[in-house]
Design an enzyme around this catalytic site. Structure first.
Site, short mmCIF file in Angstrom:
data_model
loop_
_atom_site.label_atom_id
_atom_site.label_comp_id
_atom_site.label_asym_id
_atom_site.label_seq_id
_atom_site.Cartn_x
_atom_site.Cartn_y
_atom_site.Cartn_z
N CYS A 1 -5.72 1.13 49.45
CA CYS A 1 -4.62 2.10 49.45
C CYS A 1 -4.66 2.92 48.16
O CYS A 1 -5.52 2.72 47.30
CB CYS A 1 -3.28 1.39 49.59
SG CYS A 1 -2.85 0.38 48.16
N CYS B 1 -4.74 1.10 44.83
CA CYS B 1 -6.06 0.62 44.40
C CYS B 1 -6.81 1.72 43.66
O CYS B 1 -7.36 1.50 42.57
CB CYS B 1 -6.89 0.19 45.62
SG CYS B 1 -6.20 -1.17 46.56
N ASP C 1 -16.96 43.19 40.92
CA ASP C 1 -18.04 43.90 40.25
C ASP C 1 -18.59 44.94 41.24
O ASP C 1 -18.52 44.75 42.45
CB ASP C 1 -19.13 42.90 39.86
CG ASP C 1 -20.32 43.59 39.23
OD1 ASP C 1 -20.11 44.35 38.27
OD2 ASP C 1 -21.45 43.37 39.70
N ASP D 1 -22.12 38.95 41.05
CA ASP D 1 -23.38 38.36 41.51
C ASP D 1 -24.47 38.35 40.45
O ASP D 1 -25.56 37.83 40.68
CB ASP D 1 -23.91 39.13 42.73
CG ASP D 1 -24.53 40.47 42.35
OD1 ASP D 1 -23.97 41.12 41.42
OD2 ASP D 1 -25.54 40.87 42.95
N ASP E 1 -22.27 38.83 34.92
CA ASP E 1 -20.95 38.50 35.45
C ASP E 1 -20.53 37.07 35.11
O ASP E 1 -19.36 36.72 35.28
CB ASP E 1 -20.93 38.66 36.98
CG ASP E 1 -21.17 40.10 37.41
OD1 ASP E 1 -20.72 41.00 36.69
OD2 ASP E 1 -21.82 40.31 38.45
#
Length: 742
Positions: free
Chosen positions: A24, A27, A433, A636, A640
């Site tokens: 549970c 734990c 961008d 990308d 960046d």
């Protein structure tokens, strides 16, 4: 003197441990707390559903054996997860799952007579005396209590020994009370009612719940199983001039791999021979095959549709894109969202509080409500113990995170952790961008306008520009080079005599005894070149959305070069969709303002940050954040990466560089900007699902415990409710698989 003091800081390491035996949320919270206490552990995160612990630690202060020992000392089995790809929650193939099934079957068979007894008592029909006798009930109940129910006693022992309490404690206390009360009563008062059926059926119901919960939890990792299933088991390679079939794991970098039509490509590589179309839908979600020819890159697990391809392996094993995707999804599914903190805090105190309530219930019933009625007080206290369910709270968040991140992976959206998935739904500002994100990032040479006395020598100027720019990796530079080669096939692009690049501005080079300058207007002005006489031409090109590169020879302007980068097909639609979601969209670029505004107008963006140098992009993102915005940056390129890391949510296009993807929180595997809105939709759906789970988990316990304490619920019904509560939480999380994403 330690390593840190001497200036030789030891980098931290991360390891994942498979944790078996947790029952549970209490734990998981206890394991996490113990790991945090170890000297040298910087961060520990335990996921109940994935049964994993992710630990970041200082290897010079403790080792893996210390981590394993700390967990094992609590009574759980800890095993370092190897580099082999593993599927969390794939319980259907584990010995532990088989054991659960065996215990359930064993307990169910022995419990059936007790069900018959309860039905006989409820509907008042006669039963054989031998069936209801003390001996029969004892023979049936004892193996259920101590064989089928042994895991609860074992869990209780380890929990109490480590100074904590979990669900096993509640089950062991509740069923033992009913069992031993019946055993004692049978000797003291043979005519009294026995409650062996309570303990037996309770254990069976809880085992049913645990079994169904394990099945449902296994389904939460279905996305990873599907991804792993995409990897071909064998590959056809050419070695020593001979074609041979070998296991995919034995393919080495540099091997020449043959892929026939209809086969999956086994590893990442580059096409050396052949032409075909490749279905990359597993990677991008796009169903249209992509043409591949000599020199093109291909990705493992994609499908070769038509021609035979010979591919040189460039990435194998754990370095392939598929392996990295699986690793990212596994890490995300094992992560913890901030919203889970409340459930973790409650779980730490839940079981001791419930035990206290159960003792209080017994006392009130025995000494106040029904004076001296021991059995009535015991049954009410037992109902309190067994209806309380810390599991539901512990499963509420991780199950939804696992299904949500898996659903994202199926749609080409890789989310690195639960915290990013949670934060994304609150984004109110998206910064895009321009180059390679809004546009295709593949600009083409469109114009070269010479200035007197170089009018008529355009080819010569273009050849000079191409020779200078061949050493630059910038897309505009490459467009000039490709344009020159297209206009003058066979052009000899010898290296320039000197080359200096000023990032974001331009280049200075030497050719044929002349000093060549190529760059922006600002750059040429800084070098002392007068650009005013040609300003009208520059303005005209930029008004058309073209990027202008000015060329000077020995500080005299000689030409204006125009380069255009076309907008991606779906950029405008994607930006409109973000606006409809109430999100403010910005564009950031190093291009001049006129070019930037032309592109922005074309795609429907009103707010533009232009002429921003690469090192300043992160600063601009921070400025937006300081205004109280929650900002997502989408890019990308290498330049960046700082901005992606600075933003609240960094999104990298999978078509971009590895560095950008590494810095991002979310990777969009296809270059389509519509995936941004899809990621936000997924985040909102997942958070809504988590809140539903937490609401019902808390409400269940807040209502169920008082009802049981009031004596309005039998222990058997309480046990059934407890079993169903966990199943309902996992089942609700699985609904995310059916959420419609655009």
């Amino acid at each position: 003197m330690n390593d840190t003091e001497s200036g030789n800081a030891v980098p931290s390491q991360k390891i994942e441990l498979k944790i078996e035996g947790m029952s549970c949320a209490a734990c998981a919270a206890r394991v996490e707390k113990v790991l945090h206490r170890l000297d040298g552990v910087e961060q520990a995160n335990v996921n109940l559903v994935a049964e994993r612990a992710t630990v970041e630690y200082q290897p010079n202060r403790l080792g893996v054996e210390d981590l394993v020992g700390a967990v094992s000392g609590m009574g759980y089995q800890a095993t370092p997860i190897s580099t082999r790809i593993m599927v969390p929650g794939e319980v259907a193939e584990t010995a532990a799952f088989d054991q659960k099934r065996w215990r359930l079957l064993f307990s169910t068979v022995l419990s059936l007579p007790f069900v018959v007894m309860m039905l006989g008592e409820f509907f008042s029909f006669a039963l054989p005396l031998w069936l209801t006798s003390f001996s029969t009930q004892l023979i049936l109940a004892t193996p259920i209590q101590f064989i089928a129910g042994f895991p609860f006693y074992r869990g209780t022992y380890h929990a109490l020994r480590s100074g904590s309490a979990n669900m096993d404690v509640l089950v062991a206390l509740g069923t033992s009370a009913a069992y031993f009360y019946s055993l004692g009563t049978a000797y003291l008062n043979p005519q009294a009612h026995l409650y062996f059926e309570v303990s037996a059926i309770l254990i069976t119901l809880i085992l049913i719940g645990k079994y169904l919960e394990a099945v449902a939890k296994g389904r939460t990792s279905e996305a990873i199983r599907k991804l792993i299933g995409l990897q071909p088991r064998t590959a056809r390679v050419i070695r020593a001039g001979q074609e041979q079939e070998i296991p995919t794991v034995e393919v080495a970098i540099g091997d020449l791999v043959i892929v026939r039509p209809g086969e999956r490509i086994p590893v990442d590589g580059r096409v050396k021979e052949g032409y075909s179309a490749v279905d990359e839908s597993m990677l991008t979600g796009e169903g249209i095959p992509v043409d591949k020819q000599i020199g093109d890159l291909v990705t493992g697990a994609t499908v070769n549709k038509f021609g035979v391809l010979k591919i040189e392996a460039t990435r194998v094993g754990g370095d392939t894109v598929l392996a990295q995707i699986i690793h990212v999804v596994q890490e995300a599914q094992g992560s913890k969202a901030p919203i889970q903190r409340l459930a973790d805090q409650v779980a730490g105190y839940f079981v001791p509080v419930v035990v206290g309530i159960a003792l209080g219930t017994f006392a009130v019933w025995y000494w106040v409500v029904d004076l001296g009625n021991f059995s009535r007080a015991l049954i009410s206290a037992t109902a309190v113990l067994v209806i309380a369910c810390p599991c539901a709270m512990g499963l509420a968040t991780p199950t939804s995170i696992m299904v949500g991140t898996g659903r994202g992976a199926e749609n080409g959206i890789l989310i690195r952790g639960g915290e990013h998935l949670e934060r994304a739904h609150r984004v109110d500002t998206v910064v895009l961008d321009k180059t390679g994100t809004i546009t295709k990032g593949e600009p083409e040479l469109t114009d070269l306008i010479a200035v007197a006395p170089y009018v008529g020598e355009e080819d010569r100027l273009l050849a000079w520009a191409a020779r200078v720019e061949k050493l630059s990796e910038h897309p505009v530079a490459q467009a000039i080079v490709q344009g020159a080669l297209h206009c003058m096939p066979g052009l000899n692009l010898a290296d320039p005599e000197a080359f200096t690049a000023i990032p974001g501005k331009g280049v200075i080079s030497g050719l044929e005894g002349k000093k060549i300058f190529l760059g922006t207007r600002t750059f040429l002005k800084d070098q002392g070149v007068s650009v005013e006489p040609f300003q009208a031409v520059v303005d005209e090109l930029e008004a058309a959305g073209k990027t202008t590169v000015l060329m000077a020879v020995d500080l005299s302007l000689v030409a204006v070069i125009g380069v255009a980068d076309t907008v991606k097909e779906h950029s405008r639609a994607a930006i409109q969709e973000l606006k409809e979601m109430g999100i403010e969209v910005w564009m950031i670029t190093g291009d001049n303002r006129r070019t930037a505004l032309a592109i922005a107008q074309e795609v429907g963006i009103d707010r533009v940050m232009a002429e921003v140098l690469p090192e300043d992009k992160a600063r601009e993102i921070q400025k937006l954040r300081e205004q109280g915005r929650l900002v997502a940056m989408v890019g990308d390129g290498i330049n960046d990466a700082p901005a992606l890391a600075t933003a609240d949510v960094g999104m990298a296009l999978g078509t971009g560089t590895d560095i950008a993807m590494e810095a991002a929180d979310i990777t969009l595997m296809r270059g389509d900007l519509r995936a941004i809105a899809t990621a936000f939709q997924l985040s909102k759906a997942t958070m809504r699902n988590i809140k539903q789970n937490l609401f019902w988990a808390f409400i269940y316990n807040m209502v169920g415990i008082p009802v049981a304490a009031a004596g309005l619920l039998s222990p058997v019904l309480a046990g059934g409710a407890m079993a169903l509560s966990s199943i309902s939480v996992v089942s609700n999380a699985l609904r995310l698989k059916r959420v419609r994403l655009t």
